[in-house]
Write a protein that holds these residues in place. Structure first.
Motif, PDB file in Angstrom:
ATOM      1  N   LYS A  72       0.834  -1.196   0.000  1.00 26.99           N
ATOM      2  CA  LYS A  72       0.000   0.000   0.000  1.00 26.99           C
ATOM      3  C   LYS A  72       0.876   1.256   0.000  1.00 26.99           C
ATOM      4  CE  LYS A  72      -4.009   1.742   2.355  1.00 26.99           C
ATOM      5  NZ  LYS A  72      -4.568   1.798   3.673  1.00 26.99           N
ATOM      6  N   LEU A  73       1.889   1.185   0.825  1.00 22.94           N
ATOM      7  CA  LEU A  73       2.808   2.318   0.936  1.00 22.94           C
ATOM      8  C   LEU A  73       3.497   2.613  -0.405  1.00 22.94           C
ATOM      9  CD1 LEU A  73       4.829   2.522   4.132  1.00 22.94           C
ATOM     10  CD2 LEU A  73       5.932   3.105   2.004  1.00 22.94           C
ATOM     11  N   LEU A  74       3.876   1.530  -1.108  1.00 24.73           N
ATOM     12  CA  LEU A  74       4.518   1.711  -2.409  1.00 24.73           C
ATOM     13  C   LEU A  74       3.538   2.329  -3.409  1.00 24.73           C
ATOM     14  CD1 LEU A  74       6.547  -1.619  -2.677  1.00 24.73           C
ATOM     15  CD2 LEU A  74       7.510   0.681  -2.674  1.00 24.73           C
ATOM     16  N   GLU A  75       2.268   1.939  -3.267  1.00 20.62           N
ATOM     17  CA  GLU A  75       1.237   2.451  -4.177  1.00 20.62           C
ATOM     18  C   GLU A  75       0.977   3.937  -3.942  1.00 20.62           C
ATOM     19  OE1 GLU A  75      -1.440  -1.358  -4.394  1.00 20.62           O
ATOM     20  OE2 GLU A  75      -2.640   0.477  -4.072  1.00 20.62           O
ATOM     21  N   THR A  76       0.807   4.273  -2.647  1.00 12.21           N
ATOM     22  CA  THR A  76       0.399   5.639  -2.325  1.00 12.21           C
ATOM     23  C   THR A  76       1.595   6.577  -2.158  1.00 12.21           C
ATOM     24  OG1 THR A  76       0.470   5.165   0.011  1.00 12.21           O
ATOM     25  CG2 THR A  76      -1.627   4.798  -1.080  1.00 12.21           C
ATOM     26  N   GLY A  77       2.734   6.000  -1.787  1.00 12.12           N
ATOM     27  CA  GLY A  77       3.917   6.826  -1.528  1.00 12.12           C
ATOM     28  C   GLY A  77       3.764   7.687  -0.284  1.00 12.12           C
ATOM     29  N   GLN A  78       2.753   7.354   0.557  1.00 10.02           N
ATOM     30  CA  GLN A  78       2.500   8.202   1.733  1.00 10.02           C
ATOM     31  C   GLN A  78       3.018   7.549   3.010  1.00 10.02           C
ATOM     32  OE1 GLN A  78      -1.661   8.917   1.608  1.00 10.02           O
ATOM     33  NE2 GLN A  78      -1.449  10.531   0.088  1.00 10.02           N
ATOM     34  N   TYR A  79       3.951   8.175   3.638  1.00  9.01           N
ATOM     35  CA  TYR A  79       4.444   7.705   4.928  1.00  9.01           C
ATOM     36  C   TYR A  79       5.144   8.870   5.621  1.00  9.01           C
ATOM     37  CZ  TYR A  79       8.894   7.401   2.473  1.00  9.01           C
ATOM     38  OH  TYR A  79      10.001   7.702   1.741  1.00  9.01           O
ATOM     39  N   HIS A  86      16.791   5.757  13.696  1.00  9.61           N
ATOM     40  CA  HIS A  86      16.885   5.603  12.249  1.00  9.61           C
ATOM     41  C   HIS A  86      16.286   6.862  11.624  1.00  9.61           C
ATOM     42  CE1 HIS A  86      17.355   1.309  13.122  1.00  9.61           C
ATOM     43  NE2 HIS A  86      17.934   1.249  11.938  1.00  9.61           N
ATOM     44  N   SER A  87      16.904   7.320  10.544  1.00  9.53           N
ATOM     45  CA  SER A  87      16.341   8.478   9.853  1.00  9.53           C
ATOM     46  C   SER A  87      15.769   7.991   8.525  1.00  9.53           C
ATOM     47  CB  SER A  87      17.444   9.503   9.636  1.00  9.53           C
ATOM     48  OG  SER A  87      16.887  10.586   8.948  1.00  9.53           O
ATOM     49  N   ILE A  88      14.447   8.137   8.355  1.00  9.95           N
ATOM     50  CA  ILE A  88      13.789   7.643   7.144  1.00  9.95           C
ATOM     51  C   ILE A  88      13.657   8.795   6.156  1.00  9.95           C
ATOM     52  CG2 ILE A  88      11.735   6.449   6.239  1.00  9.95           C
ATOM     53  CD1 ILE A  88      13.210   4.742   8.291  1.00  9.95           C
ATOM     54  N   SER A  89      14.308   8.651   5.007  1.00  8.07           N
ATOM     55  CA  SER A  89      14.308   9.756   4.036  1.00  8.07           C
ATOM     56  C   SER A  89      12.993   9.814   3.270  1.00  8.07           C
ATOM     57  CB  SER A  89      15.465   9.577   3.051  1.00  8.07           C
ATOM     58  OG  SER A  89      15.127   8.549   2.153  1.00  8.07           O
ATOM     59  N   GLU A  90      12.786  10.907   2.547  1.00  6.68           N
ATOM     60  CA  GLU A  90      11.555  11.103   1.758  1.00  6.68           C
ATOM     61  C   GLU A  90      11.415  10.037   0.676  1.00  6.68           C
ATOM     62  OE1 GLU A  90       9.268  13.409   2.159  1.00  6.68           O
ATOM     63  OE2 GLU A  90      10.239  14.686   3.649  1.00  6.68           O
ATOM     64  N   THR A  91      12.561   9.489   0.246  1.00  5.15           N
ATOM     65  CA  THR A  91      12.509   8.557  -0.895  1.00  5.15           C
ATOM     66  C   THR A  91      12.709   7.098  -0.467  1.00  5.15           C
ATOM     67  OG1 THR A  91      14.850   8.933  -1.192  1.00  5.15           O
ATOM     68  CG2 THR A  91      13.353  10.234  -2.602  1.00  5.15           C
ATOM     69  N   ALA A  92      12.852   6.878   0.862  1.00  9.45           N
ATOM     70  CA  ALA A  92      13.226   5.523   1.325  1.00  9.45           C
ATOM     71  C   ALA A  92      12.271   4.444   0.858  1.00  9.45           C
ATOM     72  CB  ALA A  92      13.325   5.510   2.842  1.00  9.45           C
ATOM     73  N   PHE A  93      10.983   4.735   0.829  1.00  9.16           N
ATOM     74  CA  PHE A  93      10.004   3.697   0.532  1.00  9.16           C
ATOM     75  C   PHE A  93       9.254   3.918  -0.781  1.00  9.16           C
ATOM     76  CE2 PHE A  93       9.961   3.334   5.326  1.00  9.16           C
ATOM     77  CZ  PHE A  93      10.649   2.122   5.347  1.00  9.16           C
ATOM     78  N   ASN A  94       9.828   4.719  -1.670  1.00 14.80           N
ATOM     79  CA  ASN A  94       9.052   4.914  -2.895  1.00 14.80           C
ATOM     80  C   ASN A  94       9.626   4.150  -4.082  1.00 14.80           C
ATOM     81  OD1 ASN A  94      11.187   6.406  -3.591  1.00 14.80           O
ATOM     82  ND2 ASN A  94      10.132   8.386  -3.694  1.00 14.80           N
ATOM     83  N   HIS A  95      10.432   3.167  -3.781  1.00 10.57           N
ATOM     84  CA  HIS A  95      10.983   2.358  -4.876  1.00 10.57           C
ATOM     85  C   HIS A  95      10.690   0.889  -4.632  1.00 10.57           C
ATOM     86  CE1 HIS A  95      13.526   1.378  -8.199  1.00 10.57           C
ATOM     87  NE2 HIS A  95      14.080   0.437  -7.452  1.00 10.57           N
ATOM     88  N   ASN A  96      10.100   0.235  -5.611  1.00  9.41           N
ATOM     89  CA  ASN A  96       9.793  -1.185  -5.472  1.00  9.41           C
ATOM     90  C   ASN A  96      11.025  -2.015  -5.835  1.00  9.41           C
ATOM     91  OD1 ASN A  96       8.908  -3.799  -5.750  1.00  9.41           O
ATOM     92  ND2 ASN A  96       6.885  -3.194  -6.490  1.00  9.41           N
TER      93      ASN A  96
END
Ligand code: SAM
Length: 300
Positions: free
Chosen positions: A178-185, A194-204
């Protein structure tokens, strides 16, 4: 594959060979002369130390530790420069009292230190369906809980053996999909620092990187190996590993055509998984009936 001397019972498949003999003999008389520096992965689950002798002649205490270290030492010349050796040792309890034996861990440490190996990572093989044991302390006295995981240690000669975790990716969880689909986190700092960047989870990446806990059980009563052993009245191996465990390490640590070896093959789960994964393989099993039963894994 080179065929060993005719004196040993063996069977071949398109990619592998299983030999019925003690591994100490096969290693020194056949493997070391013919396979030096060629084996990419030794994956094995030796007989574990017991507080009483089991059917296949397990040793105890220091004798066990020395024996296993010697076997591992004798196999080291077989490994490729970037090869790995993965060993599972089952748990043991001290004789006559509800205390846990440290012998499996001591043995793993001796192997590491005496053979000059690097410990790449420790894995836990957790079997949620494992029957309660030791029965006396768990079911009768009710003073211990179920013992349901074992340690699997991944060793190598170099600190950087061949390995690729892209080959063992797991399906993404629903949330991650879902996160990959929406890109919202929520990007930013986590309490864990841990520092989660803006782009950390937008790549499948095709799947999630697995952890070092492998969860698997041997609950498939329709397994053709079991059915055929029962049909032929052969004894079924009591300590079979679920396919998930050898398959994971074969995929992580080898490529197609590499050679995988198991010197305590039992029902030859390792050889079977290697064949399925298009790896060449060599298995050795001392017990004639377990060896014979293991052939049924390859019969269609
Ligand atoms: C824990 S079981 C392995 C089970 C196996 N991973 C499977 O999935 O079926 C250990 C096996 O080592 C075999 N064994 C014990 N001593 C041996 C030796 N010196 N050489 C070869 N095999 C041996 C035993 O007969 C037993 O089948």
């Amino acid at each position: 594959m080179i065929n060993p001397k005719n004196k040993w019972r063996r069977y071949n498949t398109p990619l592998g060979i299983c030999i019925n003999e003690k591994c100490e003999t096969v290693i020194s008389e056949y493997l070391v002369p013919n396979y030096q520096g060629q084996i990419q992965l030794i994956f094995t689950s030796p007989p574990f130390p017991l507080n009483r002798a089991k059917k296949y002649g397990n040793l105890n205490g220091d004798e066990y530790k020395k024996w296993l270290c010697d076997v591992v030492k004798s196999m080291l010349p077989l490994l490729t420069e970037d090869g790995s050796i993965v060993i599972e040792i089952g748990n043991a309890w001290n004789y006559g009292e509800p205390t846990f034996s440290t012998l499996p861990m001591e043995t793993l440490l001796s192997i590491k230190n005496e053979c000059g190996l690097s410990l790449c990572q420790e894995f836990i093989y957790y079997n949620p369906a494992r029957l309660p044991s030791p029965i006396q302390y768990v079911n009768i006295d009710r003073t211990r809980v179920k013992d349901s995981f074992t340690r699997v240690w991944w060793f190598s000669r170099s600190a950087t053996p061949k390995a690729n975790n892209r080959n063992v990716l797991k399906q993404y969880s629903k949330q991650m999909k879902k996160l990959l689909e929406t890109g919202q986190y929520n990007a930013g700092e986590r309490p864990s620092e841990h520092s989660i960047s803006e782009t950390a989870f937008n790549h499948n990446n095709g799947g999630a990187i697995p952890s070092n806990v492998i969860i698997a059980s041997n609950t498939n009563s329709r397994d053709p190996y079991l059915l055929r052993c029962k049909e032929k009245g052969m004894k079924i191996h009591p300590a079979r590993m679920p396919f998930e465990v050898p398959r994971f390490f074969i995929n992580l640590l080898t490529d197609e055509d590499d050679i995988v070896m198991d010197c305590f093959a039992g029902s030859n789960t390792t050889g079977y998984c290697a064949e399925k994964a298009k790896r060449r393989w060599i298995s050795v099993e001392a017990d004639k009936e377990y060896y014979m039963g293991s052939k049924y894994r390859f019969v269609r």
